[in-house]
Motif scaffolding. Sequence first.
Motif, mmCIF file in Angstrom:
data_model
loop_
_atom_site.group_PDB
_atom_site.id
_atom_site.type_symbol
_atom_site.label_atom_id
_atom_site.label_comp_id
_atom_site.label_asym_id
_atom_site.label_seq_id
_atom_site.Cartn_x
_atom_site.Cartn_y
_atom_site.Cartn_z
ATOM 1 N N ALA A 1 0.831 -1.207 0.000
ATOM 2 C CA ALA A 1 0.000 0.000 0.000
ATOM 3 C C ALA A 1 0.861 1.250 0.000
ATOM 4 O O ALA A 1 0.523 2.256 -0.619
ATOM 5 C CB ALA A 1 -0.932 -0.012 1.213
ATOM 6 N N LEU A 2 2.005 1.188 0.696
ATOM 7 C CA LEU A 2 2.916 2.331 0.734
ATOM 8 C C LEU A 2 3.573 2.529 -0.629
ATOM 9 O O LEU A 2 3.634 3.645 -1.151
ATOM 10 C CB LEU A 2 3.970 2.095 1.815
ATOM 11 N N PHE A 3 4.043 1.450 -1.234
ATOM 12 C CA PHE A 3 4.642 1.532 -2.570
ATOM 13 C C PHE A 3 3.609 1.969 -3.609
ATOM 14 O O PHE A 3 3.931 2.688 -4.554
ATOM 15 C CB PHE A 3 5.220 0.174 -2.978
ATOM 16 N N GLY A 4 2.380 1.489 -3.443
ATOM 17 C CA GLY A 4 1.342 1.772 -4.431
ATOM 18 C C GLY A 4 0.628 3.086 -4.229
ATOM 19 O O GLY A 4 -0.344 3.369 -4.932
ATOM 20 N N TYR A 5 1.067 3.901 -3.270
ATOM 21 C CA TYR A 5 0.495 5.214 -3.008
ATOM 22 C C TYR A 5 -0.949 5.137 -2.529
ATOM 23 O O TYR A 5 -1.709 6.102 -2.660
ATOM 24 C CB TYR A 5 0.592 6.124 -4.241
ATOM 25 N N ASP A 6 -1.350 4.015 -1.947
ATOM 26 C CA ASP A 6 -2.666 3.932 -1.310
ATOM 27 C C ASP A 6 -2.642 4.612 0.048
ATOM 28 O O ASP A 6 -3.679 5.044 0.554
ATOM 29 C CB ASP A 6 -3.097 2.464 -1.143
ATOM 30 N N ILE A 7 -1.472 4.654 0.676
ATOM 31 C CA ILE A 7 -1.293 5.328 1.958
ATOM 32 C C ILE A 7 -0.006 6.150 1.898
ATOM 33 O O ILE A 7 0.827 5.947 1.010
ATOM 34 C CB ILE A 7 -1.219 4.327 3.134
ATOM 35 N N ASP A 8 0.145 7.067 2.862
ATOM 36 C CA ASP A 8 1.348 7.900 2.925
ATOM 37 C C ASP A 8 2.234 7.547 4.112
ATOM 38 O O ASP A 8 3.437 7.800 4.082
ATOM 39 C CB ASP A 8 0.956 9.376 3.026
ATOM 40 N N VAL A 9 1.647 6.981 5.156
ATOM 41 C CA VAL A 9 2.368 6.587 6.363
ATOM 42 C C VAL A 9 1.871 5.212 6.783
ATOM 43 O O VAL A 9 0.660 4.949 6.768
ATOM 44 C CB VAL A 9 2.135 7.584 7.527
ATOM 45 N N LEU A 10 2.791 4.333 7.156
ATOM 46 C CA LEU A 10 2.420 3.012 7.649
ATOM 47 C C LEU A 10 2.854 2.891 9.105
ATOM 48 O O LEU A 10 4.027 3.054 9.426
ATOM 49 C CB LEU A 10 3.094 1.920 6.816
ATOM 50 N N VAL A 11 1.894 2.596 9.987
ATOM 51 C CA VAL A 11 2.179 2.356 11.404
ATOM 52 C C VAL A 11 2.311 0.844 11.585
ATOM 53 O O VAL A 11 1.354 0.105 11.364
ATOM 54 C CB VAL A 11 1.053 2.901 12.300
ATOM 55 N N THR A 12 3.495 0.386 11.964
ATOM 56 C CA THR A 12 3.733 -1.050 12.027
ATOM 57 C C THR A 12 4.750 -1.402 13.098
ATOM 58 O O THR A 12 5.703 -0.637 13.330
ATOM 59 C CB THR A 12 4.224 -1.579 10.661
ATOM 60 N N PRO A 13 4.591 -2.556 13.746
ATOM 61 C CA PRO A 13 5.619 -3.040 14.670
ATOM 62 C C PRO A 13 6.651 -3.920 13.958
ATOM 63 O O PRO A 13 7.629 -4.342 14.574
ATOM 64 C CB PRO A 13 4.814 -3.860 15.687
ATOM 65 N N ASP A 14 6.418 -4.202 12.683
ATOM 66 C CA ASP A 14 7.281 -5.131 11.944
ATOM 67 C C ASP A 14 7.703 -4.518 10.615
ATOM 68 O O ASP A 14 7.171 -4.863 9.556
ATOM 69 C CB ASP A 14 6.547 -6.455 11.708
ATOM 70 N N PRO A 15 8.670 -3.596 10.636
ATOM 71 C CA PRO A 15 9.096 -2.956 9.389
ATOM 72 C C PRO A 15 9.856 -3.915 8.485
ATOM 73 O O PRO A 15 10.577 -4.790 8.958
ATOM 74 C CB PRO A 15 10.014 -1.834 9.881
ATOM 75 N N LEU A 16 9.661 -3.757 7.191
ATOM 76 C CA LEU A 16 10.401 -4.527 6.200
ATOM 77 C C LEU A 16 11.237 -3.541 5.385
ATOM 78 O O LEU A 16 10.681 -2.686 4.689
ATOM 79 C CB LEU A 16 9.445 -5.301 5.286
ATOM 80 N N LYS A 17 12.535 -3.632 5.496
ATOM 81 C CA LYS A 17 13.411 -2.699 4.800
ATOM 82 C C LYS A 17 13.326 -2.914 3.295
ATOM 83 O O LYS A 17 13.540 -4.021 2.800
ATOM 84 C CB LYS A 17 14.855 -2.881 5.273
ATOM 85 N N ARG A 18 12.985 -1.861 2.577
ATOM 86 C CA ARG A 18 12.891 -1.898 1.128
ATOM 87 C C ARG A 18 13.491 -0.616 0.559
ATOM 88 O O ARG A 18 13.342 0.456 1.144
ATOM 89 C CB ARG A 18 11.425 -2.018 0.677
#
Length: 302
Positions: free
Chosen positions: A136-153
């Motif tokens: 969703a972040l890559f696809g511009y569906d959202i601008d900020v992702l709140v997560t406890p499990d980040p995936l480095k990209r």
Amino acid sequence: MLERVHLTIIREVDRQGSLTAAANVLCLTQSALSHTVKKMEQQLGTPVWDREGRNLRLTQAGQYLLGLANRVLPQMEHAEDRMKQYAQGQRGTLRIGMECHPCYQWLLKVVSPYLKRWPDVDVDVKQRFQFGGIGALFGYDIDVLVTPDPLKRPGLRFEPVFDYEQVLVVSEDHPLANEAYVTPEQLATEVLITYPVETDRLDIYNQFLTPANVVPKRHKVIETTDIMLQMVASGRGVAALPRWLAEEYADSMPLMPLKLGKKGISKQIFLGTREADDAIDYLAAFVALARESDWSAARLRV
């Protein structure tokens, strides 16, 4: 030649299930839509749908174009909205994606002062994503992702905003309530209540139960924190939540937070953003506000 309208049609037919329904949404007559589809397939040199009576089934080429439409169209729509906002002198909407169910209470504490500081910015919160939070972040569906499990990209940045401890929450009269900590084996006879998240993404499983080859007596899913903790307080099960949230509810409900294992389970909440958006002032301001010391885990109780 492949055009945007082709991708729009493919996406809408997939969403609506038929050409007729898609035509209504796109404000076209069915004959006009059918003509466009036929011309598109002639230009591409391959059928996009197999027709089985009144039913349509995407061909392999159609499946590829549908995936492309779901990736490209949200970005184009986002860019158009952003250009419209610039043209009208507006700042726009900050779209926040949530991969942390219990973080809504924390988010409310951040959003309230943020809206006061940025009166020309709206806030929208999304929880369900077609391709997951990162997608969703890559696809511009959202601008900020709140997560406890980040995936480095590449192209994404994750900022830690606060630390917390994951604990087991039981009722005050539960047999485990007086324990200094709980072991995985002690949950083998318990009903474990969690949010509707895949078990391999739940800390109580991947950091506590699964390494010990233990499964709870029963796993029950509940969407809302209030109902979940009402169930726990009434002795209907146990739950794993951040300590700050458990203690906040314990002020008004008969609940007891317990350490998971001798060392406990330490976690962090991250905000993920796109590096390309670094220059957006209202987005940077939200991240900065979230990181302020007043919003640390120790001060989240009301």
